[in-house]
Design a protein around this motif. Structure first.
Motif, mmCIF file in Angstrom:
data_model
loop_
_atom_site.group_PDB
_atom_site.id
_atom_site.type_symbol
_atom_site.label_atom_id
_atom_site.label_comp_id
_atom_site.label_asym_id
_atom_site.label_seq_id
_atom_site.Cartn_x
_atom_site.Cartn_y
_atom_site.Cartn_z
ATOM 1 N N TYR A 1 46.337 26.308 50.655
ATOM 2 C CA TYR A 1 45.786 27.865 52.385
ATOM 3 C C TYR A 1 44.276 28.205 52.270
ATOM 4 O O TYR A 1 44.172 29.409 52.467
ATOM 5 N N ARG B 1 47.756 33.805 44.982
ATOM 6 C CA ARG B 1 48.838 33.547 43.797
ATOM 7 C C ARG B 1 50.150 34.596 42.627
ATOM 8 O O ARG B 1 51.507 34.370 43.254
ATOM 9 N N THR C 1 47.646 27.927 45.835
ATOM 10 C CA THR C 1 47.065 28.088 46.405
ATOM 11 C C THR C 1 45.428 27.113 47.552
ATOM 12 O O THR C 1 45.071 26.976 47.587
ATOM 13 N N TYR D 1 42.116 33.824 44.190
ATOM 14 C CA TYR D 1 42.889 32.971 43.848
ATOM 15 C C TYR D 1 43.746 33.339 43.577
ATOM 16 O O TYR D 1 44.969 32.938 43.730
#
Length: 118
Positions: A22, A11, A19, A7
């Motif tokens: 997604y 980012r 995040t 993550y």
């Protein structure tokens, strides 16, 4: 693989703050990397987190690149972001760099058998 690290790296690569929205993209990238492993025991290798985040970033860039092409600009002004094809190219280069870094962990895709007559 350490999902928290993935993550954070996603980012960093994408510039996206949130995040969580997604998550399916990130999970698909992790599955793609897992499918390419030679040995399942290597799953905890840190380099794979970078590769998974780079793959997720490539998919993210492709997704938004397709959307950017559909947007019209007003009076010939330049779009808010640079050309999506350049962004996709750089995202692909990032994936290829991390694939090279993880080459000893991944299956060979360019290998072929050839017969030698003696």
């Amino acid at each position: 693989m350490d999902m928290q690290m993935i993550y954070s790296l996603f980012r960093l690569f994408s510039g996206e703050e949130d995040t969580q929205k997604y998550m399916p993209l990130l999970m698909t990238a992790v599955q793609e990397v897992k499918a390419g492993l030679r040995n399942a025991e290597d799953i905890q290798e840190v380099r794979l987190c970078y590769l998974a985040a780079a793959v997720a970033n490539l998919r993210y860039t492709q997704m938004f690149g397709a959307r950017e092409k559909a947007l019209a600009t007003y009076a010939g002004t330049v779009g808010r972001q640079s050309d999506p094809s350049h962004q996709i190219h750089f995202a692909e280069q990032l994936v290829n760099s991390y694939k090279a870094l993880c080459a000893d962990l991944l299956k060979e895709k360019d290998f072929f058998f050839s017969a030698v007559r003696g």
